[in-house]
Enzyme design. Structure first.
Site, PDB file in Angstrom:
ATOM      1  N   SER A   1       1.016  -1.346  -0.206  1.00 24.70           N
ATOM      2  CA  SER A   1       0.228   0.230  -0.034  1.00 24.70           C
ATOM      3  C   SER A   1       0.884   1.011  -0.040  1.00 24.70           C
ATOM      4  CB  SER A   1      -0.832  -0.222   1.121  1.00 24.70           C
ATOM      5  OG  SER A   1      -1.488  -1.067   1.274  1.00 24.70           O
TER       6      SER A   1
HETATM    7  N1  SAH Z   1      -1.121  -4.795   3.753  1.00 21.96           N
HETATM    8  C1  SAH Z   1      -0.203  -5.349   2.706  1.00 21.96           C
HETATM    9  C2  SAH Z   1      -0.893  -4.893   1.187  1.00 21.96           C
HETATM   10  C3  SAH Z   1      -1.667  -5.872   1.041  1.00 21.96           C
HETATM   11  S1  SAH Z   1      -2.685  -6.281  -0.736  1.00 21.96           S
HETATM   12  C4  SAH Z   1       0.643  -5.039   2.974  1.00 21.96           C
HETATM   13  O1  SAH Z   1       1.649  -4.184   3.856  1.00 21.96           O
HETATM   14  O2  SAH Z   1       2.077  -4.902   1.651  1.00 21.96           O
HETATM   15  C5  SAH Z   1      -3.639  -6.869  -0.449  1.00 21.96           C
HETATM   16  C6  SAH Z   1      -3.235  -8.470   0.014  1.00 21.96           C
HETATM   17  O3  SAH Z   1      -4.787  -9.020   0.728  1.00 21.96           O
HETATM   18  C7  SAH Z   1      -3.070  -9.083  -0.969  1.00 21.96           C
HETATM   19  O4  SAH Z   1      -2.165  -9.724  -0.923  1.00 21.96           O
HETATM   20  C8  SAH Z   1      -4.099 -10.993  -0.834  1.00 21.96           C
HETATM   21  O5  SAH Z   1      -3.631 -11.684  -1.849  1.00 21.96           O
HETATM   22  C9  SAH Z   1      -4.402 -10.000   0.330  1.00 21.96           C
HETATM   23  N2  SAH Z   1      -5.307 -10.879   0.483  1.00 21.96           N
HETATM   24  C10 SAH Z   1      -6.886 -10.542  -0.400  1.00 21.96           C
HETATM   25  N3  SAH Z   1      -7.879 -11.683  -0.020  1.00 21.96           N
HETATM   26  C11 SAH Z   1      -7.807 -12.615   0.960  1.00 21.96           C
HETATM   27  C12 SAH Z   1      -8.270 -12.721   2.212  1.00 21.96           C
HETATM   28  N4  SAH Z   1      -9.570 -13.480   1.837  1.00 21.96           N
HETATM   29  N5  SAH Z   1      -8.064 -13.244   2.782  1.00 21.96           N
HETATM   30  C13 SAH Z   1      -6.436 -12.623   2.993  1.00 21.96           C
HETATM   31  N6  SAH Z   1      -5.624 -12.114   2.259  1.00 21.96           N
HETATM   32  C14 SAH Z   1      -5.950 -11.786   1.412  1.00 21.96           C
END
Ligand code: SAH
Length: 217
Positions: free
Chosen positions: A64
């Site tokens: 992010s």
């Molecule tokens: N917080 C992260 C950015 C996240 S991007 C950072 O600091 O880098 C969003 C993430 O959510 C992705 O890696 C995606 O695979 C994950 N995601 C999406 N749906 C999800 C679910 N149902 N359960 C767990 N993770 C999920």
């Protein structure tokens, strides 16, 4: 190669930008200063690590934008004793920031590749109060217990009741809510004695939250 240590001007701009955009909590600013974003981006993006933009990581996901990480962290009003659930570990950057400000972070990720590399990276950086779990944020096992704070870092079309039910009394949940691949609204839900209070905060763009553990790595 340029590293954070020899890029003091970039680090200073990074902090100034967060302040200029309204982040004033000293503990949040300190955590953003202590956790080096460069350690969480892809090697090709090291030169862009301190820019205020989201960047691509493995599995088609993103780390992010720093302002959004700081803003969501600020809105969580973390206390040192808190146990926090993050849904969407991605690179582990947000988890590392949270870990500086609370007692324990449980971070759930649906891609094995991302969960494994974030776990290793966080261990290498000494974030020993973060537990990275391969799993589905839409199906948090009851055995994981209740949380003081919940932060969702992938866009949900709506906030599942099963998730707000996992908040302790006075607990706070923050999640981007809205259609996939469009602008979403960051929503804050507070668990009060009377029920749940919901407030819409700012517009954001996150990758979608998808159900189930990813079949691809
Ligand atoms: N917080 C992260 C950015 C996240 S991007 C950072 O600091 O880098 C969003 C993430 O959510 C992705 O890696 C995606 O695979 C994950 N995601 C999406 N749906 C999800 C679910 N149902 N359960 C767990 N993770 C999920």
């Amino acid at each position: 190669m340029s590293t954070a240590e020899n890029r003091p001007a970039e680090k200073m701009m990074f902090q100034l930008n967060l302040r200029r955009r309204g982040i004033s909590d000293q503990a949040v600013l300190r955590a953003m200063d202590q956790v080096d974003r460069e350690a969480f981006v892809e090697p090709r993006d090291r030169g862009n690590a301190f820019r205020d933009t989201a960047l691509g990581i493995a599995c088609g996901q993103t780390i992010s934008q720093p302002f959004v990480v700081a803003y969501m962290t600020d809105q969580l009003r973390l206390k040192a004793g808190h146990r926090v659930l993050e849904i969407g570990t991605g690179s582990g950057y947000q988890a590392a920031i949270l870990a500086k400000l609370c007692k324990q972070v449980v971070s759930v990720e649906r891609f094995r590749t991302l969960a494994d590399s974030a776990r290793q990276r966080l261990a290498r950086l000494g974030c020993d109060n973060v537990e990275v779990v391969l799993g589905d944020g839409f199906a948090i096992p009851p055995a994981m217990g209740q949380f003081d704070r919940i932060i969702v870092t992938a866009a949900m079309e709506q906030i599942p009741e099963a998730l707000t039910a996992r908040l302790q009394p006075d607990g706070i949940l923050i999640a981007p809510v809205g259609p996939h691949h469009r602008v979403q609204t960051l929503v804050r839900v507070v668990r009060t004695a009377a029920g749940f209070e919901r407030k819409e905060l700012v517009d954001v763009r996150f990758v979608p939250a998808l159900p189930g553990i990813a079949r691809e790595l």
